[in-house]
Design an enzyme around this catalytic site. Structure first.
Site, PDB file in Angstrom:
ATOM      1  N   ILE A  34     -25.336  28.015  10.186  1.00 50.78           N
ATOM      2  CA  ILE A  34     -24.947  29.137  10.680  1.00 50.78           C
ATOM      3  C   ILE A  34     -25.510  30.646  10.150  1.00 50.78           C
ATOM      4  CG2 ILE A  34     -22.964  28.237  11.784  1.00 50.78           C
ATOM      5  CD1 ILE A  34     -21.455  30.064   9.727  1.00 50.78           C
ATOM      6  N   LEU A  57     -15.442  27.155  13.514  1.00 50.72           N
ATOM      7  CA  LEU A  57     -14.656  26.631  12.391  1.00 50.72           C
ATOM      8  C   LEU A  57     -15.365  26.666  11.010  1.00 50.72           C
ATOM      9  CD1 LEU A  57     -13.510  24.351  14.996  1.00 50.72           C
ATOM     10  CD2 LEU A  57     -11.490  24.381  13.331  1.00 50.72           C
ATOM     11  N   THR A  98      -7.488  32.187   9.285  1.00 47.10           N
ATOM     12  CA  THR A  98      -6.379  31.809   8.468  1.00 47.10           C
ATOM     13  C   THR A  98      -5.141  32.837   8.359  1.00 47.10           C
ATOM     14  OG1 THR A  98      -5.713  31.240   6.255  1.00 47.10           O
ATOM     15  CG2 THR A  98      -7.791  32.705   6.415  1.00 47.10           C
ATOM     16  N   TYR A 111     -12.249  34.129  -0.959  1.00 50.50           N
ATOM     17  CA  TYR A 111     -11.993  33.332   0.274  1.00 50.50           C
ATOM     18  C   TYR A 111     -11.097  34.235   1.556  1.00 50.50           C
ATOM     19  CZ  TYR A 111      -9.876  30.076   3.738  1.00 50.50           C
ATOM     20  OH  TYR A 111      -9.523  29.716   5.241  1.00 50.50           O
ATOM     21  N   SER A 162     -13.370  37.140   2.703  1.00 47.50           N
ATOM     22  CA  SER A 162     -14.559  36.872   3.461  1.00 47.50           C
ATOM     23  C   SER A 162     -14.055  36.420   4.823  1.00 47.50           C
ATOM     24  CB  SER A 162     -15.284  35.357   2.875  1.00 47.50           C
ATOM     25  OG  SER A 162     -14.703  34.530   2.900  1.00 47.50           O
ATOM     26  N   ASN A 208      -1.240  26.494   6.305  1.00 45.53           N
ATOM     27  CA  ASN A 208      -1.803  25.269   5.714  1.00 45.53           C
ATOM     28  C   ASN A 208      -1.758  24.400   6.562  1.00 45.53           C
ATOM     29  OD1 ASN A 208      -1.333  27.459   3.512  1.00 45.53           O
ATOM     30  ND2 ASN A 208      -2.023  25.609   2.351  1.00 45.53           N
ATOM     31  N   TYR A 221      -0.262  24.069 -10.466  1.00 43.77           N
ATOM     32  CA  TYR A 221      -0.563  25.389 -10.889  1.00 43.77           C
ATOM     33  C   TYR A 221       0.809  26.176 -11.095  1.00 43.77           C
ATOM     34  CZ  TYR A 221      -5.241  24.849  -8.871  1.00 43.77           C
ATOM     35  OH  TYR A 221      -6.335  24.064  -8.431  1.00 43.77           O
ATOM     36  N   ARG A 236       3.859  27.568   0.801  1.00 49.17           N
ATOM     37  CA  ARG A 236       3.092  27.273   1.822  1.00 49.17           C
ATOM     38  C   ARG A 236       3.822  26.989   3.044  1.00 49.17           C
ATOM     39  NH1 ARG A 236       0.981  30.149  -1.194  1.00 49.17           N
ATOM     40  NH2 ARG A 236      -1.164  30.060  -2.127  1.00 49.17           N
ATOM     41  N   HIS A 281      -2.980  34.141  -7.626  1.00 50.68           N
ATOM     42  CA  HIS A 281      -2.365  33.111  -6.694  1.00 50.68           C
ATOM     43  C   HIS A 281      -1.431  34.144  -5.901  1.00 50.68           C
ATOM     44  CE1 HIS A 281      -0.313  28.646  -6.746  1.00 50.68           C
ATOM     45  NE2 HIS A 281      -0.815  29.326  -5.551  1.00 50.68           N
ATOM     46  N   TYR A 298     -28.480   8.798  11.700  1.00 44.85           N
ATOM     47  CA  TYR A 298     -29.569   9.538  12.563  1.00 44.85           C
ATOM     48  C   TYR A 298     -30.961   9.390  12.138  1.00 44.85           C
ATOM     49  CZ  TYR A 298     -25.251  11.664  14.384  1.00 44.85           C
ATOM     50  OH  TYR A 298     -23.924  11.547  15.015  1.00 44.85           O
TER      51      TYR A 298
HETATM   52  P1  NAD Z   1     -13.556  22.204   5.670  1.00 43.43           P
HETATM   53  O1  NAD Z   1     -14.062  23.041   4.381  1.00 43.43           O
HETATM   54  O2  NAD Z   1     -13.028  20.827   5.642  1.00 43.43           O
HETATM   55  O3  NAD Z   1     -14.657  22.225   6.873  1.00 43.43           O
HETATM   56  C1  NAD Z   1     -15.664  23.060   6.814  1.00 43.43           C
HETATM   57  C2  NAD Z   1     -16.752  22.578   7.646  1.00 43.43           C
HETATM   58  O4  NAD Z   1     -17.954  23.764   7.909  1.00 43.43           O
HETATM   59  C3  NAD Z   1     -17.537  21.474   7.042  1.00 43.43           C
HETATM   60  O5  NAD Z   1     -17.859  20.360   7.895  1.00 43.43           O
HETATM   61  C4  NAD Z   1     -18.928  22.067   6.583  1.00 43.43           C
HETATM   62  O6  NAD Z   1     -19.990  21.235   6.533  1.00 43.43           O
HETATM   63  C5  NAD Z   1     -19.093  23.222   7.622  1.00 43.43           C
HETATM   64  N1  NAD Z   1     -20.061  24.379   7.162  1.00 43.43           N
HETATM   65  C6  NAD Z   1     -19.832  25.085   5.919  1.00 43.43           C
HETATM   66  N2  NAD Z   1     -21.119  25.832   5.879  1.00 43.43           N
HETATM   67  C7  NAD Z   1     -21.607  25.657   6.875  1.00 43.43           C
HETATM   68  C8  NAD Z   1     -22.725  26.457   7.497  1.00 43.43           C
HETATM   69  N3  NAD Z   1     -23.412  27.443   6.805  1.00 43.43           N
HETATM   70  N4  NAD Z   1     -23.359  26.322   8.761  1.00 43.43           N
HETATM   71  C9  NAD Z   1     -22.671  25.118   9.423  1.00 43.43           C
HETATM   72  N5  NAD Z   1     -21.388  24.375   8.938  1.00 43.43           N
HETATM   73  C10 NAD Z   1     -21.020  24.709   7.721  1.00 43.43           C
HETATM   74  O7  NAD Z   1     -12.531  23.275   6.450  1.00 43.43           O
HETATM   75  P2  NAD Z   1     -11.150  22.947   7.127  1.00 43.43           P
HETATM   76  O8  NAD Z   1     -10.008  22.967   6.265  1.00 43.43           O
HETATM   77  O9  NAD Z   1     -11.385  22.088   8.301  1.00 43.43           O
HETATM   78  O10 NAD Z   1     -11.014  24.574   8.039  1.00 43.43           O
HETATM   79  C11 NAD Z   1     -11.878  24.871   9.135  1.00 43.43           C
HETATM   80  C12 NAD Z   1     -11.722  26.169   9.394  1.00 43.43           C
HETATM   81  O11 NAD Z   1     -10.249  26.591   9.805  1.00 43.43           O
HETATM   82  C13 NAD Z   1     -12.251  27.320   8.566  1.00 43.43           C
HETATM   83  O12 NAD Z   1     -12.723  28.299   9.217  1.00 43.43           O
HETATM   84  C14 NAD Z   1     -10.945  27.653   7.577  1.00 43.43           C
HETATM   85  O13 NAD Z   1     -10.851  28.946   7.395  1.00 43.43           O
HETATM   86  C15 NAD Z   1      -9.951  27.605   8.819  1.00 43.43           C
HETATM   87  N6  NAD Z   1      -8.301  27.241   8.425  1.00 43.43           N
HETATM   88  C16 NAD Z   1      -8.145  26.189   7.689  1.00 43.43           C
HETATM   89  C17 NAD Z   1      -6.665  25.861   7.132  1.00 43.43           C
HETATM   90  C18 NAD Z   1      -6.503  24.876   6.413  1.00 43.43           C
HETATM   91  O14 NAD Z   1      -5.309  24.695   5.826  1.00 43.43           O
HETATM   92  N7  NAD Z   1      -7.305  23.844   5.988  1.00 43.43           N
HETATM   93  C19 NAD Z   1      -5.782  26.863   7.605  1.00 43.43           C
HETATM   94  C20 NAD Z   1      -6.190  27.894   8.631  1.00 43.43           C
HETATM   95  C21 NAD Z   1      -7.448  27.935   8.863  1.00 43.43           C
HETATM   96  O1  DAU Z   2      -3.007  29.107   4.771  1.00 41.10           O
HETATM   97  C1  DAU Z   2      -4.234  28.625   5.142  1.00 41.10           C
HETATM   98  C2  DAU Z   2      -5.073  28.354   4.047  1.00 41.10           C
HETATM   99  O2  DAU Z   2      -4.475  27.032   3.378  1.00 41.10           O
HETATM  100  C3  DAU Z   2      -6.508  27.762   4.597  1.00 41.10           C
HETATM  101  O3  DAU Z   2      -7.028  29.168   4.908  1.00 41.10           O
HETATM  102  C4  DAU Z   2      -7.496  27.334   3.260  1.00 41.10           C
HETATM  103  O4  DAU Z   2      -8.819  27.082   4.152  1.00 41.10           O
HETATM  104  C5  DAU Z   2      -6.960  26.171   2.960  1.00 41.10           C
HETATM  105  O5  DAU Z   2      -7.608  25.714   1.605  1.00 41.10           O
HETATM  106  C6  DAU Z   2      -5.356  26.322   2.452  1.00 41.10           C
HETATM  107  O6  DAU Z   2      -5.220  27.147   1.122  1.00 41.10           O
HETATM  108  P1  DAU Z   2      -4.395  27.090   0.014  1.00 41.10           P
HETATM  109  O7  DAU Z   2      -5.079  27.725  -1.056  1.00 41.10           O
HETATM  110  O8  DAU Z   2      -3.081  27.527   0.231  1.00 41.10           O
HETATM  111  O9  DAU Z   2      -4.449  25.457   0.002  1.00 41.10           O
HETATM  112  P2  DAU Z   2      -4.514  24.517  -1.419  1.00 41.10           P
HETATM  113  O10 DAU Z   2      -4.447  23.134  -0.947  1.00 41.10           O
HETATM  114  O11 DAU Z   2      -5.734  24.654  -2.261  1.00 41.10           O
HETATM  115  O12 DAU Z   2      -3.339  24.801  -2.182  1.00 41.10           O
HETATM  116  C7  DAU Z   2      -1.958  24.709  -1.791  1.00 41.10           C
HETATM  117  C8  DAU Z   2      -1.033  25.259  -2.913  1.00 41.10           C
HETATM  118  O13 DAU Z   2      -0.929  24.233  -4.178  1.00 41.10           O
HETATM  119  C9  DAU Z   2      -1.564  26.551  -3.399  1.00 41.10           C
HETATM  120  O14 DAU Z   2      -0.067  27.380  -3.850  1.00 41.10           O
HETATM  121  C10 DAU Z   2      -2.089  26.351  -4.806  1.00 41.10           C
HETATM  122  C11 DAU Z   2      -1.377  24.776  -5.191  1.00 41.10           C
HETATM  123  N1  DAU Z   2      -2.388  23.893  -5.851  1.00 41.10           N
HETATM  124  C12 DAU Z   2      -3.458  23.474  -5.445  1.00 41.10           C
HETATM  125  C13 DAU Z   2      -4.456  22.620  -5.821  1.00 41.10           C
HETATM  126  C14 DAU Z   2      -5.749  22.126  -5.401  1.00 41.10           C
HETATM  127  C15 DAU Z   2      -1.871  23.485  -7.047  1.00 41.10           C
HETATM  128  O15 DAU Z   2      -0.739  23.424  -7.709  1.00 41.10           O
HETATM  129  N2  DAU Z   2      -2.603  22.373  -7.330  1.00 41.10           N
HETATM  130  C16 DAU Z   2      -3.901  21.960  -6.996  1.00 41.10           C
HETATM  131  O16 DAU Z   2      -4.506  21.146  -7.612  1.00 41.10           O
END
Ligand code: NAD
Ligand code: DAU
Length: 353
Positions: A62, A83, A132, A157, A160, A186, A214, A221, A291, A348
């Site tokens: 992208i 996404l 998010t 993050y 951005s 989350n 941590y 969350r 954090h 592919y």
């Molecule tokens: P993820 O990291 O599992 O997946 C991200 C995907 O984006 C990957 O498949 C990666 O290859 C692709 N990608 C990264 N850079 C790219 C680029 N330059 N061009 C094209 N593709 C690219 O992320 P996720 O946890 O599935 O999150 C998806 C979306 O939802 C994100 O925008 C994230 O901010 C948002 N979100 C995530 C959570 C969560 O808890 N995981 C919660 C709320 C919102």
């Molecule tokens: O709230 C939505 C967000 O949730 C999304 O936008 C992000 O993409 C997604 O990664 C997630 O962010 P968090 O930072 O909340 O998720 P993470 O799983 O990394 O961590 C969850 C909580 O656990 C956070 O308080 C940090 C803590 N943690 C995380 C890891 C990886 C630990 O204590 N130990 C760990 O090893």
């Protein structure tokens, strides 16, 4: 096929659930999965639907404007569900660069192309941006994030993602681009990359390795099962009001340490371990820089306006997630060894990555 939907980031965790949901629920839509396949993109997540007639995978970045322009011209999407992102907070703290380029510049590219490509005829078009709850910053012990909570992102993050959200709103305001944003809490469930808390802990339990917590594990969350998020995305895609923002959450707040203790108990039951053996793996480590203490979503707007509510309880979702990882050892091993990155080429191109 009466609509072409470009889903960016469809090979990632949430994206793969969204792609599967749309491919299966809407055979009349053509679903284009656009993904760069960074370390987080894994086409093994979509093995079960990759041969469907209404599905196409396209590898692309992208951030690359010319590449994206060709993609729009070739596939002529009616809608974008965006996404693709760098998504892991810890990685953004180690190196923010890719977060700025993918999340801000990449989103800006897609918006500009959608504006240019759809120019003059926005009827039936939609740019749906997946964001998010972290853009709102960190809560104290009380309160919840609402749609009108001021933005106050604290990590590279979340800053951005906030930048991307502002761009989406600016395009809607300035050019009239029909856009919807949702901010979700989350997610957890199958196919989540084992760098995030729940799959990381499951992987460590399966291998009898330390589970790093941590700080004191006091951070909170609000957890939502990923398929409930995919359903909300479907609903907002079809019935969300352009120009509006919707919060999505689980009404399901957990302190990290309590969540991990529950997970350890469930794992011991399933693995036939002595009670308490997984919990002994918990190890308190240095806190994440900056954090955020607590996230919690007020999801009343989507509930009242569109009738969405989470369907999967945490007990049920966590058990399903645990069982999925325990029965998908091969998926986990491929991720850990990097084998999953060969899948694209075998599938592919039949050449090395
Ligand atoms: P993820 O990291 O599992 O997946 C991200 C995907 O984006 C990957 O498949 C990666 O290859 C692709 N990608 C990264 N850079 C790219 C680029 N330059 N061009 C094209 N593709 C690219 O992320 P996720 O946890 O599935 O999150 C998806 C979306 O939802 C994100 O925008 C994230 O901010 C948002 N979100 C995530 C959570 C969560 O808890 N995981 C919660 C709320 C919102
Ligand atoms: O709230 C939505 C967000 O949730 C999304 O936008 C992000 O993409 C997604 O990664 C997630 O962010 P968090 O930072 O909340 O998720 P993470 O799983 O990394 O961590 C969850 C909580 O656990 C956070 O308080 C940090 C803590 N943690 C995380 C890891 C990886 C630990 O204590 N130990 C760990 O090893």
């Amino acid at each position: 096929m009466n609509k072409t939907i470009l889903i960016s980031g469809g090979a990632g965790f949430i994206g793969s659930h969204v792609v599967r949901h749309f491919v299966k629920s809407y055979p009349e839509y053509r679903i284009i999965n656009l993904d760069l396949l960074t370390y987080a993109g894994n086409l093994e997540n979509l093995k079960d639907i990759e041969k469907e007639k209404n599905y196409l995978f396209v590898r692309g970045d992208i951030r690359n404007r010319e590449e994206m322009k060709r993609l729009f011209e070739e596939h002529r999407p009616d809608a974008v569900i965006h996404l693709a992102a760098e998504s892991h907070v810890d990685r953004s703290i180690s190196d923010p660069t890719e977060f700025i380029s993918t999340n801000v510049v990449g989103t800006g590219n897609l918006l500009t192309l959608a504006r240019d490509y759809w120019k003059g005829s926005y009827e039936g078009k939609l740019f749906y941006h997946i964001s998010t709850d972290e853009v709102f910053g960190s809560l104290g012990r009380e309160g919840k994030f609402r749609e009108d909570t001021p933005y106050d992102p604290k990590s590279p993050y979340s800053a951005s993602k906030a930048g991307a959200d502002h761009l989406v709103r600016a395009f809607a305001h300035t050019y009239g681009l029909p856009a919807v944003i949702s901010n979700c809490s989350n997610n957890y469930g199958p196919y989540q990359f084992p760098e995030k808390l729940i799959p990381l802990a499951i992987y460590r339990i399966m291998n009898g390795e330390e589970i790093p917590v941590y700080g004191k594990g006091e951070n909170i969350r609000d957890w939502l099962y990923v398929e409930d998020h995919a359903r909300a995305i479907d609903l907002l895609f079809h019935r969300g009001q352009p120009g509006e923002t919707y919060n999505i959450g689980g009404y399901n707040e957990w302190k990290n340490i309590d969540l991990l203790r529950l997970l350890c108990r469930l794992a011991d039951e399933r693995l036939g371990n002595d009670p308490g053996s997984s919990e002994r793996l918990i190890s308190f480590v240095k806190d994440r820089a900056g954090h955020d203490l607590r996230y919690a979503i007020d999801a009343e707007k989507i509930r009242k306006e569109l009738g969405w509510e989470p369907r999967v309880s945490f007990q049920e979702g966590l058990a399903k997630t645990l069982d999925w990882y325990l029965s998908h050892r091969e998926w986990l091993d491929h991720v850990i060894t990097g084998e999953y990155r060969q899948y694209y080429n075998r599938q592919y191109y039949d050449r090395p990555f």
